[in-house]
Design a protein around this motif. Structure first.
Motif, PDB file in Angstrom:
ATOM      1  N   GLY A 267      12.573  -9.658   0.067  1.00 62.83           N
ATOM      2  CA  GLY A 267      12.005  -8.326   0.247  1.00 62.83           C
ATOM      3  C   GLY A 267      12.953  -7.235  -0.208  1.00 62.83           C
ATOM      4  O   GLY A 267      12.520  -6.185  -0.696  1.00 62.83           O
ATOM      5  N   THR A 268      14.261  -7.471  -0.057  1.00 58.10           N
ATOM      6  CA  THR A 268      15.241  -6.510  -0.573  1.00 58.10           C
ATOM      7  C   THR A 268      15.055  -6.324  -2.069  1.00 58.10           C
ATOM      8  O   THR A 268      15.056  -5.197  -2.588  1.00 58.10           O
ATOM      9  N   PHE A 319       5.291  -8.351   1.263  1.00 56.41           N
ATOM     10  CA  PHE A 319       5.220  -7.325   2.297  1.00 56.41           C
ATOM     11  C   PHE A 319       6.045  -6.103   1.946  1.00 56.41           C
ATOM     12  O   PHE A 319       5.569  -4.964   2.036  1.00 56.41           O
ATOM     13  N   PHE A 320       7.291  -6.301   1.547  1.00 56.65           N
ATOM     14  CA  PHE A 320       8.155  -5.147   1.319  1.00 56.65           C
ATOM     15  C   PHE A 320       7.799  -4.400   0.036  1.00 56.65           C
ATOM     16  O   PHE A 320       8.048  -3.200  -0.067  1.00 56.65           O
ATOM     17  N   LEU A 321       7.206  -5.075  -0.929  1.00 51.10           N
ATOM     18  CA  LEU A 321       6.687  -4.358  -2.096  1.00 51.10           C
ATOM     19  C   LEU A 321       5.566  -3.416  -1.664  1.00 51.10           C
ATOM     20  O   LEU A 321       5.571  -2.218  -1.994  1.00 51.10           O
ATOM     21  N   THR A 322       4.619  -3.933  -0.895  1.00 54.79           N
ATOM     22  CA  THR A 322       3.511  -3.094  -0.423  1.00 54.79           C
ATOM     23  C   THR A 322       4.008  -1.980   0.491  1.00 54.79           C
ATOM     24  O   THR A 322       3.564  -0.832   0.395  1.00 54.79           O
ATOM     25  N   HIS A 323       4.945  -2.307   1.366  1.00 54.80           N
ATOM     26  CA  HIS A 323       5.480  -1.320   2.307  1.00 54.80           C
ATOM     27  C   HIS A 323       6.178  -0.174   1.576  1.00 54.80           C
ATOM     28  O   HIS A 323       5.969   1.009   1.894  1.00 54.80           O
ATOM     29  N   SER A 324       6.997  -0.488   0.579  1.00 56.28           N
ATOM     30  CA  SER A 324       7.698   0.550  -0.178  1.00 56.28           C
ATOM     31  C   SER A 324       6.711   1.466  -0.892  1.00 56.28           C
ATOM     32  O   SER A 324       6.847   2.701  -0.858  1.00 56.28           O
ATOM     33  N   LEU A 325       5.726   0.880  -1.551  1.00 60.33           N
ATOM     34  CA  LEU A 325       4.769   1.673  -2.309  1.00 60.33           C
ATOM     35  C   LEU A 325       3.858   2.490  -1.388  1.00 60.33           C
ATOM     36  O   LEU A 325       3.476   3.616  -1.725  1.00 60.33           O
ATOM     37  N   THR A 326       3.541   1.954  -0.218  1.00 62.73           N
ATOM     38  CA  THR A 326       2.721   2.709   0.730  1.00 62.73           C
ATOM     39  C   THR A 326       3.488   3.899   1.283  1.00 62.73           C
ATOM     40  O   THR A 326       2.927   4.984   1.481  1.00 62.73           O
ATOM     41  N   ASN A 327       4.786   3.715   1.540  1.00 67.43           N
ATOM     42  CA  ASN A 327       5.630   4.843   1.957  1.00 67.43           C
ATOM     43  C   ASN A 327       5.620   5.944   0.913  1.00 67.43           C
ATOM     44  O   ASN A 327       5.508   7.136   1.240  1.00 67.43           O
ATOM     45  N   THR A 328       5.753   5.554  -0.354  1.00 67.55           N
ATOM     46  CA  THR A 328       5.738   6.544  -1.432  1.00 67.55           C
ATOM     47  C   THR A 328       4.389   7.244  -1.503  1.00 67.55           C
ATOM     48  O   THR A 328       4.308   8.460  -1.693  1.00 67.55           O
ATOM     49  N   TRP A 329       3.307   6.487  -1.337  1.00 68.85           N
ATOM     50  CA  TRP A 329       1.949   7.055  -1.332  1.00 68.85           C
ATOM     51  C   TRP A 329       1.826   8.137  -0.265  1.00 68.85           C
ATOM     52  O   TRP A 329       1.314   9.237  -0.517  1.00 68.85           O
ATOM     53  N   VAL A 330       2.288   7.837   0.951  1.00 66.54           N
ATOM     54  CA  VAL A 330       2.184   8.789   2.055  1.00 66.54           C
ATOM     55  C   VAL A 330       2.986  10.048   1.748  1.00 66.54           C
ATOM     56  O   VAL A 330       2.518  11.174   1.958  1.00 66.54           O
TER      57      VAL A 330
END
Length: 401
Positions: A267-268, A319-330
């Motif tokens: 994930g890193t 998971f961490f790919l989706t999490h990073s991109l969702t943070n950017t989206w928000v």
């Protein structure tokens, strides 16, 4: 080279800011997750049930999530760097206090207070980057910060399992507390001030109106749900897998269970690479990450330990790919109060983690591990529908997303 006071990628200021947030992530998430592989040991040590032992971990996620409702608005009013340093200091002192209690009830109380202290970083970090980084630097910086989350989570679990197996629970908390206070000094020296921060007047009524406005934003609420539901499954699969692998035929101890969390390092890498995803392709990247998460979850049905490890690697990557991109989206779609929007995302994220223990426990009781996987896949398929809905909004919207 700085444009309009914002930090550009590749500059010394960019490297300092990213390094400081990565170090803060190491401290915060090591404190949060160090006891994760120790839950079977905690259940045995305190003579409590599996679910009760899980509460020692879950209660921190719960209070962390709830505290974000206040941390975000306070940060929008009073700044970024100061509150972050206070939270790291509080985490260090609370971990030291845990070393000197033999009461499970007091341990739970201290872990609850720890969640409030740790909540400062996820409430502030992405908003800090939004106030400090140029548009071209933001996505990469968010990816590096999320990468620091994975290092802290994996390192904390590995550290906790190793130290507990050789020196006991008390040594885990002493080492965490001292390391946190040392990290505080380094972060304070490295972290630049938020360059474009503009204070907003603080009032409880105004904060509530702001949070309600974020929830009414059709581009944000689905993203909040996506983050919370993804983390609900990803995190708690590890929790129940730890109980599964501590039993026959594997019978893994705390140290070996801690090694499982080295899979977080995948994930890193994926979080760091998320910075290469173009802004216009955020949803496609989120879909790819979720597909990896579904595939890895299916692989966890195997009884072969190497297949299980491979599934965990895919899960962490996705998971961490989706999490990073969702943070950017928000961050990009918050119309005001970026810290409030980021903290609200984190509220959903950590409440999902807390609720996931009780959600998957139902399936565990019904049919053990195969039922846990089935319950997990149901949520992940729903998350694919959330991304499809965001895609429909994107296609219908006028102007750039």
């Amino acid at each position: 080279m700085v444009d309009d006071g914002l930090i550009q990628p590749g500059t010394p200021a960019y490297r300092r800011a990213c390094l400081a947030l990565v170090l803060a992530s190491l401290v915060v998430f090591a404190n949060l997750y160090a006891i994760h592989p120790l839950l079977p040991l905690i259940a045995q040590h305190y003579e409590v049930s599996t679910l009760q032992a899980g509460n020692a971990f879950t209660i921190t996620s719960l209070t962390l999530g709830l505290s974000l409702l206040l941390h975000g608005p306070l940060s929008d009013a009073f700044g970024r760097k100061g509150p972050l340093l206070v939270g790291v200091a509080g985490a260090g002192m609370l971990s030291l206090a845990m070393a000197f209690t033999d009461s499970f009830a007091i341990l739970l109380a201290l872990r609850a207070a720890l969640g409030v202290a740790l909540g400062v970083l996820p409430a502030i970090a992405v908003a800090y980057l939004g106030d400090t980084m140029s548009r071209t630097a933001l996505v990469g910086a968010v990816g590096l910060y999320i990468g620091g989350n994975t290092l802290g989570g994996a390192g904390g679990r590995l550290f906790g399992g190793f130290v507990a197996e050789h020196l006991g629970l008390q040594a885990v908390f002493i080492c965490l507390g001292l390391a946190s206070l040392a990290g505080l000094v380094i972060v304070a020296a490295l972290l630049p001030a938020a360059r474009s921060f503009r204070a907003q007047p603080f009032s409880l009524a105004g904060s509530a109106r702001g949070l309600i406005a974020h929830l009414r934003n059709p581009r944000l609420l689905p993203a909040f749900l996506l983050g919370g539901l993804n983390f609900m499954i990803f995190l708690n699969l590890y929790t129940f897998l730890a109980f599964r692998l501590s039993e026959a035929p594997w019978q893994l101890g705390s140290g070996a269970l801690g090694l499982l969390f080295l899979t977080y390092l995948a994930g890193t890498l994926s979080a760091s690479l998320s910075g290469r995803v173009p802004v216009r392709s955020l949803l496609r990247g989120m879909t790819a990450g979720l597909a990896l998460l579904c595939t890895g979850t299916l692989m966890l049905l195997s009884d072969n330990l190497w297949t299980i490890l491979s599934g965990l690697l895919l899960n962490a990557s996705g998971f961490f790919l989706t999490h990073s991109l969702t943070n950017t989206w928000v961050n990009r779609h918050a119309e005001f109060g970026k810290a409030s929007a980021s903290s609200l995302y984190s509220v959903f994220y950590y409440l999902g983690a807390a609720c996931g223990l009780y959600y998957l426990d139902v399936f565990w009781r019904l049919g053990q591990w195969p039922y846990v996987i089935a319950g997990s896949l149901g949520v992940l398929i729903f998350n694919l529908l959330i991304i499809a809905y965001l895609g429909r909004l994107q296609r219908c919207a006028a102007g750039p997303f």
